[in-house]
Motif scaffolding. Structure first.
Motif, PDB file in Angstrom:
ATOM      1  N   HIS A   9     -15.150   5.439  10.614  1.00 41.46           N
ATOM      2  CA  HIS A   9     -15.964   6.550  10.130  1.00 41.46           C
ATOM      3  C   HIS A   9     -17.031   6.067   9.156  1.00 41.46           C
ATOM      4  O   HIS A   9     -18.171   6.554   9.182  1.00 41.46           O
ATOM      5  CB  HIS A   9     -15.101   7.615   9.452  1.00 41.46           C
ATOM      6  CG  HIS A   9     -15.899   8.814   9.037  1.00 41.46           C
ATOM      7  ND1 HIS A   9     -16.405   9.721   9.941  1.00 41.46           N
ATOM      8  CD2 HIS A   9     -16.330   9.223   7.806  1.00 41.46           C
ATOM      9  CE1 HIS A   9     -17.098  10.647   9.300  1.00 41.46           C
ATOM     10  NE2 HIS A   9     -17.076  10.365   8.009  1.00 41.46           N
TER      11      HIS A   9
ATOM     12  N   ALA B 237      -9.885  13.832   2.860  1.00 37.92           N
ATOM     13  CA  ALA B 237      -8.930  14.690   2.158  1.00 37.92           C
ATOM     14  C   ALA B 237      -8.068  15.491   3.131  1.00 37.92           C
ATOM     15  O   ALA B 237      -6.952  15.892   2.780  1.00 37.92           O
ATOM     16  CB  ALA B 237      -9.675  15.636   1.220  1.00 37.92           C
ATOM     17  N   HIS B 238      -8.572  15.734   4.328  1.00 41.79           N
ATOM     18  CA  HIS B 238      -7.782  16.434   5.352  1.00 41.79           C
ATOM     19  C   HIS B 238      -7.148  15.454   6.328  1.00 41.79           C
ATOM     20  O   HIS B 238      -6.059  15.710   6.855  1.00 41.79           O
ATOM     21  CB  HIS B 238      -8.677  17.409   6.120  1.00 41.79           C
ATOM     22  CG  HIS B 238      -9.221  18.510   5.276  1.00 41.79           C
ATOM     23  ND1 HIS B 238     -10.433  19.130   5.537  1.00 41.79           N
ATOM     24  CD2 HIS B 238      -8.736  19.105   4.163  1.00 41.79           C
ATOM     25  CE1 HIS B 238     -10.660  20.052   4.630  1.00 41.79           C
ATOM     26  NE2 HIS B 238      -9.643  20.060   3.787  1.00 41.79           N
ATOM     27  N   TYR B 239      -7.828  14.346   6.546  1.00 39.89           N
ATOM     28  CA  TYR B 239      -7.376  13.356   7.534  1.00 39.89           C
ATOM     29  C   TYR B 239      -6.098  12.646   7.099  1.00 39.89           C
ATOM     30  O   TYR B 239      -5.123  12.577   7.852  1.00 39.89           O
ATOM     31  CB  TYR B 239      -8.511  12.357   7.752  1.00 39.89           C
ATOM     32  CG  TYR B 239      -8.146  11.106   8.503  1.00 39.89           C
ATOM     33  CD1 TYR B 239      -7.965  11.115   9.883  1.00 39.89           C
ATOM     34  CD2 TYR B 239      -8.011   9.885   7.826  1.00 39.89           C
ATOM     35  CE1 TYR B 239      -7.643   9.962  10.573  1.00 39.89           C
ATOM     36  CE2 TYR B 239      -7.702   8.725   8.511  1.00 39.89           C
ATOM     37  CZ  TYR B 239      -7.511   8.769   9.876  1.00 39.89           C
ATOM     38  OH  TYR B 239      -7.196   7.616  10.559  1.00 39.89           O
TER      39      TYR B 239
ATOM     40  N   GLU C 237     -13.219  14.551   7.092  1.00 36.92           N
ATOM     41  CA  GLU C 237     -12.984  14.543   5.647  1.00 36.92           C
ATOM     42  C   GLU C 237     -11.680  13.821   5.392  1.00 36.92           C
ATOM     43  O   GLU C 237     -10.632  14.218   5.900  1.00 36.92           O
ATOM     44  CB  GLU C 237     -12.910  15.963   5.086  1.00 36.92           C
ATOM     45  CG  GLU C 237     -14.225  16.724   5.112  1.00 36.92           C
ATOM     46  CD  GLU C 237     -14.108  18.089   4.457  1.00 36.92           C
ATOM     47  OE1 GLU C 237     -13.132  18.305   3.707  1.00 36.92           O
ATOM     48  OE2 GLU C 237     -14.974  18.932   4.708  1.00 36.92           O
TER      49      GLU C 237
ATOM     50  N   THR D 257     -12.011   9.601  14.346  1.00 38.97           N
ATOM     51  CA  THR D 257     -12.770   9.844  13.113  1.00 38.97           C
ATOM     52  C   THR D 257     -14.279   9.789  13.320  1.00 38.97           C
ATOM     53  O   THR D 257     -15.030   9.889  12.344  1.00 38.97           O
ATOM     54  CB  THR D 257     -12.383   8.807  12.041  1.00 38.97           C
ATOM     55  OG1 THR D 257     -12.670   7.487  12.531  1.00 38.97           O
ATOM     56  CG2 THR D 257     -10.904   8.899  11.692  1.00 38.97           C
TER      57      THR D 257
ATOM     58  N   GLY E  41     -17.656  16.151  11.098  1.00 40.04           N
ATOM     59  CA  GLY E  41     -16.785  17.019  10.305  1.00 40.04           C
ATOM     60  C   GLY E  41     -15.620  16.304   9.644  1.00 40.04           C
ATOM     61  O   GLY E  41     -14.746  16.950   9.065  1.00 40.04           O
TER      62      GLY E  41
END
Length: 255
Positions: A173, A28-30, A26, A20, A24
């Motif tokens: 992150h 919401a995608h991770y 996110e 992480t 880039g």
């Protein structure tokens, strides 16, 4: 061979969950990707995360596999469910039969929705980093739990490993973003200081005076016009600042 393959997939999932430290990233995608790993490794129907912040705001993320189903089951837990129980206790909610939970009056809204989706079993594990609880990871299966099955215990342990790694990834992150922000602020402050020193030197040389005298002129000019000192310094460097006004400020500063 099957066990070796599963171990390799688990290792790949944990490595990806920890990756992480990137601009880039996110959530919401991770998180859905991490939930997908959980579905694949545990042969589950779906899985999803419920994250809860200090203000009790809730965010949901579901696996790509049966995403709508998982989100529906997570949303059905506003009045109680495995995610909230795991988050509240900080402990796993062991695999439980949805029908048995329904018969016992446990999580009525959630169990009703789960039965409508033909979910046979569910369990949840906390998403935590040391003592800090971030939420819970919920797994949904079509099969019924088998009493004293060693596989059930292993599945919970695997889900906890994935949840722990996800918590580490999220915290890393956050720390990464904080460090990058601080680094940018320090670099900006340093660059600003360099520009101010350069402008002082240019004015001092141009006016044949000391640097402190030039700095007073810069500061007074900036204050009177409500401009950032750094912006005035850049104007001096670019030779677009009004030299006559700067000299007038210098004379006023000297009294």
């Amino acid at each position: 061979m099957h066990q070796v393959t599963r171990e390799i997939r688990l290792a790949e999932a944990l490595v990806e969950s920890a990756d992480t430290l990137t601009d880039g990233f996110e959530a919401a995608h991770y998180l859905p990707r991490v939930a997908d790993h959980c579905v694949e490794l545990l042969t589950a129907r779906a899985a999803g995360f419920m994250l809860i912040d200090k203000a009790d705001a809730v965010s949901l993320a579901a696996s790509g596999a049966q995403r709508e189903l998982a989100l529906d089951l997570l949303e059905a837990q506003h009045g109680g469910g495995p995610c909230l129980d795991s988050y509240s206790s900080g402990l796993p909610v062991e695999p439980v039969s949805i029908r048995a939970a329904r018969a016992a009056g446990r999580w009525p809204a959630f169990t009703e929705r789960a039965l409508a989706h033909d979910i046979g079993t569910t369990f949840a594990v906390p998403v935590r980093r040391h003592e800090r609880l971030l939420g819970a990871l919920n797994v949904f299966l079509t099969t019924l739990p088998v009493d004293d099955s060693p596989d059930a215990g292993i599945d919970v342990q695997l889900a906890q490993l994935i949840a722990d790694c996800a918590a580490l990834g999220l915290q890393n992150h956050t720390t990464y973003v904080r460090c990058r922000t601080l680094s940018g602020q320090l670099q900006q402050a340093l660059s600003s200081r360099v520009r101010i020193e350069q402008a002082k030197g240019m004015l001092a040389e141009r006016w044949n005076t000391v640097a402190d005298h030039a700095f007073l002129a810069l500061r007074q000019y900036a204050r009177r016009r409500r401009l950032p000192l750094d912006r005035v310094a850049q104007a001096v460097i670019d030779r677009v600042a009004d030299d006559a006004e700067l000299r007038w400020e210098a004379r006023r500063a000297q009294g």
